[in-house]
Scaffold this motif. Structure first.
Motif, short mmCIF file in Angstrom:
data_model
loop_
_atom_site.label_atom_id
_atom_site.label_comp_id
_atom_site.label_asym_id
_atom_site.label_seq_id
_atom_site.Cartn_x
_atom_site.Cartn_y
_atom_site.Cartn_z
N LYS A 4 0.69 -1.22 0.05
CA LYS A 4 0.14 -0.15 -0.07
C LYS A 4 0.81 1.18 0.05
O LYS A 4 0.47 2.43 -0.34
N GLU A 52 1.10 10.85 4.48
CA GLU A 52 0.54 10.32 5.93
C GLU A 52 -0.22 11.45 6.60
O GLU A 52 -1.23 11.17 7.36
N LYS A 100 -3.71 11.16 5.14
CA LYS A 100 -4.30 10.06 5.64
C LYS A 100 -5.22 10.14 7.13
O LYS A 100 -6.51 9.61 7.57
N GLN A 101 -4.40 11.06 7.85
CA GLN A 101 -4.82 11.26 9.30
C GLN A 101 -6.02 12.34 9.46
O GLN A 101 -6.76 12.14 10.18
N ASN A 131 -7.71 14.18 6.69
CA ASN A 131 -8.56 14.42 5.40
C ASN A 131 -9.98 14.30 5.98
O ASN A 131 -10.43 13.13 6.49
N VAL A 174 -11.77 11.20 4.65
CA VAL A 174 -11.42 10.00 5.06
C VAL A 174 -11.89 9.82 6.37
O VAL A 174 -12.44 8.77 6.89
N ASP A 176 -11.20 2.18 2.30
CA ASP A 176 -9.72 1.80 1.27
C ASP A 176 -9.84 2.37 -0.04
O ASP A 176 -8.79 3.04 -0.39
N LEU A 220 -9.01 6.17 0.81
CA LEU A 220 -7.63 6.38 1.12
C LEU A 220 -6.85 6.34 -0.24
O LEU A 220 -5.68 7.00 -0.27
N THR A 254 -4.57 9.52 -1.49
CA THR A 254 -3.19 9.33 -1.68
C THR A 254 -2.62 9.71 -3.16
O THR A 254 -1.72 10.44 -3.17
N TYR A 288 -4.15 -1.46 -1.87
CA TYR A 288 -5.13 -1.58 -0.78
C TYR A 288 -6.20 -2.69 -1.08
O TYR A 288 -7.21 -2.57 -1.83
#
Length: 462
Positions: free
Chosen positions: A48, A64, A67-68, A70, A73, A157, A160, A164, A461
């Motif tokens: 991934k 990173e 991902k935390q 957004n 997300v 997934d 994410l 990304t 993913y």
């Protein structure tokens, strides 16, 4: 007392589950997919963190953070938790339920010719109920919720993966815009120097008005490019900030000098075909579509089960007395149980139509699943081709820019020696600017096409 043995046949019947069991539809075999994609079916699939191939710590850090933080997300995570709670609720829908309660009742009623009648009453106990899942309606309902939970996990997934790729695309778009901005500023400095020379020559009567106008035109044309490129830089910076859940902030993004001067990424083209065909079915969007299909399939069984008799049990156990302290005595105990059966009789085709509607809902999900798989194959093939074609284009543009630099150097010598007109030199300057801009754009597109390839194969993913 009620005997458990009297209900053993019902417990055995409760193991029956109506409706079709789910089987994954095989639209195309692995060999057909392999031949279509022309892959080598290598099982060493990228994990991934595929974006590590670019070797850029700044990019890794931005991804990173996105991902935390957004918001899409976070919303997808919240949606997944809701699906988990919904599944937990659905699992116990057909379990025996027990309620506890107490009651105090006071009544006063007058009677004709009398002073009246007073009455108080205390009640405390337990009530139990159980709707027996004989035909598997509850199990199919739970199966449907479980599949929806899995589809929601696949959706997370997919979010994410999209976040990304969006961060990576905007990051390299930002670098590309920086590169083009530096090229424009460099050419503007060169053209300003040329303009000074032309002005000096014009004062000395060595060149005509047309040459001076052409030199000024070149300077202003290049100057006009800069605001658009600066705006592009701002747009990419703002986009990355938003992807990380932050307000736009110019100081949030730090582009190091090494990134600004970066060229095309060196990638082993052979890796484009070194992935297993299983990535088609394991892509997040494909998995999501399949789990929705599985959920719709389970709903057929639930609809069929609703057409059959329903059996339930209810019971009560407690104490009833006129005085509160009498509740302690066993002689005031009260209990009862009620087995019940009900069966749809006259619903005017409602239940049959609900079964047929469930079947059509499954068919719709089946077609959507097949279409998502088709789109996945198309996206993979297009992404593979785009990477290969862009590298061909990039090599040609690199050669063109190198050759144009040589041409311009020769043209400057000839112009100083009076062998060519100023317009010829200016045309060479413009041609080099165009060639360098196209090369910088292609360098950035190489990155973006590789990102699109990894997005197309699911990015790891699965």
């Amino acid at each position: 007392m009620i005997k458990v043995s009297n209900f053993l046949p019902l417990l055995l019947l409760a193991s029956c589950t109506l409706g079709p069991d789910y089987e994954r539809p095989l639209f195309w075999s692995d060999d057909e997919l392999k031949n279509s994609l022309e892959t080598m079916d290598d099982n060493n699939y990228q994990d991934k963190n595929w974006f590590y191939i670019f070797g850029d710590e700044e990019l890794n850090l931005l991804i990173e953070k996105a991902k935390q933080n957004n918001l899409n997300v976070k919303a997808a995570i919240s949606k997944l938790r809701q699906a988990r709670y919904s599944l937990d609720i659905g699992k116990v829908k057909y379990w025996p339920m027990i309620d506890v309660g107490g009651e105090y009742n006071y009544k006063y009623a007058t009677a004709y010719g009398e002073l009246g009648n007073k009455n108080s009453f205390y009640n405390f106990g337990f009530d139990a109920s159980w709707e027996i899942d004989i035909w598997g309606e509850g199990r199919r309902y739970t199966e449907s919720l479980s599949a929806l939970y899995e589809s929601t996990a696949a959706n997370l997934d997919n979010v994410l993966l999209l976040i990304t790729t969006e961060v990576a695309n905007n990051y390299f778009g930002l670098i590309t815009a920086h590169n083009q901005l530096q090229i424009a500023k460099k050419n503007l400095r060169v053209q300003n120097d040329i303009l000074k020379v032309v002005k000096d020559k014009y004062k000395n009567g060595l060149v005509e008005d047309g040459d001076l106008d052409q030199a000024r035109f070149a300077v202003e044309s290049t100057r006009a490019m800069i605001p658009d490129l600066e705006q592009a830089v701002n747009v990419y910076e703002n986009a990355i900030s938003i992807l990380m859940g932050k307000l736009p902030n110019k100081n949030l993004i730090k582009i190091y000098e090494k990134n600004i001067a970066r060229g095309a990424f060196t990638y082993d083209i052979k890796k484009l075909k070194q992935f297993p065909v299983s990535v088609v079915r394991s892509r997040p969007d494909v998995r999501e579509a399949e789990k929705i299909l599985k959920s719709k399939n389970a709903e057929i069984g639930a609809a069929i089960a609703a057409m059959f008799p329903n059996i339930s049990l209810s019971s009560a156990l407690g104490r009833q007395a006129h005085k509160f302290d009498e509740l302690n005595y066993s002689k005031y105990a009260a209990y009862g149980y009620t087995p019940a059966i009900s069966m749809p009789f006259l619903h005017w085709g409602q239940l049959l139509n609900e079964v047929e509607m469930s079947k059509e809902a499954k068919n719709e999900a089946l077609y959507m699943y097949q279409n998502v798989m088709l789109n996945a194959v198309e996206e993979i093939k297009n992404a593979m081709s785009a990477v290969e074609r862009e590298y061909e284009k990039n090599r040609a543009l690199k050669n063109a820019a190198a050759n144009m630099k040589k041409v311009l150097a020769a043209m400057r010598i000839k112009y100083k020696e009076g062998l060519i007109e100023f317009s010829d030199l200016l045309a060479s300057e413009q041609n080099l600017l165009t060639a360098e801009n196209k090369l910088a754009e292609s360098d950035g597109q190489v990155y973006k096409n590789i990102i699109s390839f990894y997005k197309a194969i699911g990015g790891g993913y699965y």
